[in-house]
Scaffold this motif. Structure first.
Motif, short mmCIF file in Angstrom:
data_model
loop_
_atom_site.label_atom_id
_atom_site.label_comp_id
_atom_site.label_asym_id
_atom_site.label_seq_id
_atom_site.Cartn_x
_atom_site.Cartn_y
_atom_site.Cartn_z
N ALA A 25 45.18 31.97 46.92
CA ALA A 25 44.38 31.57 48.08
C ALA A 25 42.94 31.98 47.95
CB ALA A 25 44.98 32.16 49.35
N CYS A 26 42.67 33.11 47.31
CA CYS A 26 41.29 33.55 47.23
C CYS A 26 40.49 32.69 46.29
CB CYS A 26 41.20 35.01 46.82
SG CYS A 26 41.78 35.34 45.17
N ASP A 27 41.17 31.81 45.51
CA ASP A 27 40.45 30.97 44.60
C ASP A 27 40.87 29.51 44.70
OD1 ASP A 27 42.58 32.73 42.61
OD2 ASP A 27 42.88 30.61 42.90
N GLY A 28 41.92 29.22 45.47
CA GLY A 28 42.35 27.85 45.69
C GLY A 28 43.12 27.25 44.55
N SER A 29 43.49 28.04 43.52
CA SER A 29 44.19 27.49 42.37
C SER A 29 45.68 27.61 42.52
CB SER A 29 43.76 28.23 41.09
OG SER A 29 44.26 29.55 41.11
N SER A 30 46.39 26.85 41.71
CA SER A 30 47.85 26.96 41.69
C SER A 30 48.34 26.75 40.28
CB SER A 30 48.49 25.93 42.62
OG SER A 30 48.24 24.62 42.17
N SER A 31 49.45 27.40 39.97
CA SER A 31 50.13 27.17 38.70
C SER A 31 51.60 27.32 38.96
CB SER A 31 49.67 28.19 37.65
OG SER A 31 50.02 29.50 38.04
N SER A 32 52.42 26.81 38.08
CA SER A 32 53.86 26.87 38.31
C SER A 32 54.55 27.40 37.08
CB SER A 32 54.41 25.47 38.64
OG SER A 32 54.20 24.59 37.57
N SER A 33 55.72 28.02 37.30
CA SER A 33 56.55 28.50 36.22
C SER A 33 57.99 28.41 36.66
CB SER A 33 56.18 29.95 35.86
OG SER A 33 56.26 30.78 36.99
N SER A 34 58.90 28.56 35.72
CA SER A 34 60.31 28.38 36.03
C SER A 34 60.89 29.60 36.70
CB SER A 34 61.08 28.09 34.73
OG SER A 34 60.94 29.17 33.83
N GLU A 35 62.07 29.44 37.25
CA GLU A 35 62.74 30.54 37.95
C GLU A 35 63.03 31.67 36.99
OE1 GLU A 35 66.85 31.26 40.49
OE2 GLU A 35 66.28 29.28 39.81
N ALA A 225 36.88 25.17 43.09
CA ALA A 225 35.75 24.25 42.94
C ALA A 225 34.62 24.92 42.17
CB ALA A 225 35.27 23.78 44.30
N GLY A 226 34.40 24.49 40.93
CA GLY A 226 33.29 24.99 40.15
C GLY A 226 33.54 26.25 39.37
N TYR A 227 34.78 26.77 39.37
CA TYR A 227 35.03 27.97 38.58
C TYR A 227 36.46 28.03 38.08
CZ TYR A 227 37.15 29.89 42.84
OH TYR A 227 37.95 30.10 43.95
N ASP A 228 36.64 28.73 36.99
CA ASP A 228 37.95 28.97 36.37
C ASP A 228 37.84 30.32 35.70
OD1 ASP A 228 40.28 29.06 34.91
OD2 ASP A 228 40.20 26.95 34.30
N LEU A 229 38.42 31.36 36.33
CA LEU A 229 38.21 32.73 35.90
C LEU A 229 39.52 33.44 35.58
CD1 LEU A 229 35.66 33.80 38.66
CD2 LEU A 229 35.10 33.18 36.30
N LYS A 230 39.48 34.32 34.61
CA LYS A 230 40.58 35.24 34.36
C LYS A 230 40.16 36.58 34.95
CE LYS A 230 42.39 32.92 30.26
NZ LYS A 230 42.71 33.04 28.81
N HIS A 261 36.64 34.31 48.82
CA HIS A 261 37.49 33.23 49.34
C HIS A 261 38.71 33.79 50.09
CE1 HIS A 261 35.12 31.05 46.32
NE2 HIS A 261 35.40 29.96 47.02
N GLY A 262 38.69 35.07 50.42
CA GLY A 262 39.78 35.69 51.17
C GLY A 262 40.31 36.96 50.54
N CYS A 263 40.05 37.12 49.25
CA CYS A 263 40.52 38.33 48.57
C CYS A 263 39.64 39.53 48.88
CB CYS A 263 40.55 38.10 47.06
SG CYS A 263 41.92 37.06 46.51
N THR A 264 40.12 40.69 48.49
CA THR A 264 39.37 41.93 48.60
C THR A 264 38.73 42.22 47.27
OG1 THR A 264 40.92 42.77 50.27
CG2 THR A 264 39.53 44.40 49.14
#
Length: 319
Positions: A25-35, A225-230, A261-264
């Motif tokens: 949520a603090c960055d608006g991204s999502s990724s998925s992985s298996s159970e 939007a506009g960023y991709d960070l590790k 974006h919502g994180c601390t």
């Protein structure tokens, strides 16, 4: 965004190895992985059935119960006991009656709260057990859940019983104040850190209320939007994606104004200190954020419900 429920990811987590889909949520991204695997391995069938030998056997569709926690595990004082049910039950009275929890050998006087779940495939319901106050620090907690053979509602019967022996560590409590832009961390009532922070900006405010540490990621990918960070030293505190994490790009605002974006946001050095210190189940308390209270279902937000509401049982009455 943060306000809809999302599965959380254990990919890269150093504490909880649960692999689930992530919405940061603090960055608006999502990724998925298996159970992934259950914490603590397969459920135990230990413990006697609560049904008396003279009672007629209950029959019906089996309901299986599994626990998040495993024997011998240690958690922060805010961590609820979490059970997952393989079928949506229709009656929780027997489940509650079959539960005995002690803390250091004394009755816990806690209660179960039932809610819908999207955490594990095939387990559509989860139940959280907590007491009115946080667990005591450095405590031994034992649970007997003698549910096997008990009714879960008409045509439903529990097919296993469980026991659990877990412990609590130090009482680590972090208080984050959006007005002072400070994060005061105590352990067993002694202050250990005083960090400057930057919280969510007005358009993406940080949730207020009590949040419990869910997992720790040495590196968490965050995109928007506009960023991709590790992002290093990321400590998750909501399902929907709030973290306490390092924010080297935001150094000029940390301790001065809230722009995330919502994180601390912490400095890199402070974030690493907190990462190394925190344990899953630790308590974080947010005030003055300008945002709504964290929903109880968005992770381990159990403490945001009044005790009277909690005792009512959620989806199912237990008394």
């Amino acid at each position: 965004m943060r306000f809809s429920r999302a599965w959380r990811s254990g990919s890269g987590a150093v504490v909880l190895g649960v692999t689930l889909a992530l919405l940061a949520a603090c960055d608006g991204s999502s990724s998925s992985s298996s159970e992934g695997a259950w914490q603590g391995g397969p459920s135990s069938s230990a413990g006697p059935s609560a049904a008396g030998s003279a009672s007629p056997a209950v029959t019906g569709k089996p309901v299986h119960v599994r626990l998040l926690e495993g024997d011998g595990s240690t958690w922060g004082v805010g961590m609820p006991i979490i059970a997952y049910l393989s079928t949506k039950i229709t009656d929780a009275h027997a489940f509650a009656a079959a539960t005995t929890v002690t803390v250091n050998g004394e009755p816990a006087q806690g209660a179960w709260f039932f809610q819908n779940s999207a955490i594990y495939r095939g387990y559509p319901l989860e139940a959280h057990y907590r007491t009115e106050k946080y667990w005591p620090a450095h405590a031994k907690i034992h649970m007997d859940l003698a549910a096997k053979g008990q009714s879960a509602g008409e045509g439903l019967v529990y097919d296993n019983s469980l026991t659990l022996d877990m412990s609590t560590g130090a009482a680590n409590i972090s208080k984050i104040d959006g007005k002072t832009k400070r994060m005061i961390v105590t352990s067993d009532d002694k202050q250990v850190f005083d960090f400057p922070v930057s919280l969510g900006k007005a358009s993406t405010p940080t949730f207020g209320g009590v949040k419990v540490v869910m997992e720790k990621d040495r590196v968490q990918r965050m995109t928007g939007a506009g960023y991709d960070l590790k992002v290093p030293w990321s400590v998750r505190i909501t399902n929907s994606g709030e973290f306490v994490h390092a924010a080297s790009w935001n150094g000029g605002n940390i301790g001065q104004r809230s722009t995330s974006h919502g994180c601390t946001n912490l400095t890199v050095a402070d974030a690493q200190k907190f990462f190394n210190f925190a344990q899953v189940g630790d308590v974080t308390v947010f005030t003055g954020t300008g945002g709504p209270t964290m929903p109880s279902w968005d992770g381990y937000g159990d403490w945001n419900l009044p005790w009277s509401t909690w005792q009512a049982g959620g989806l199912f009455k237990t008394s």
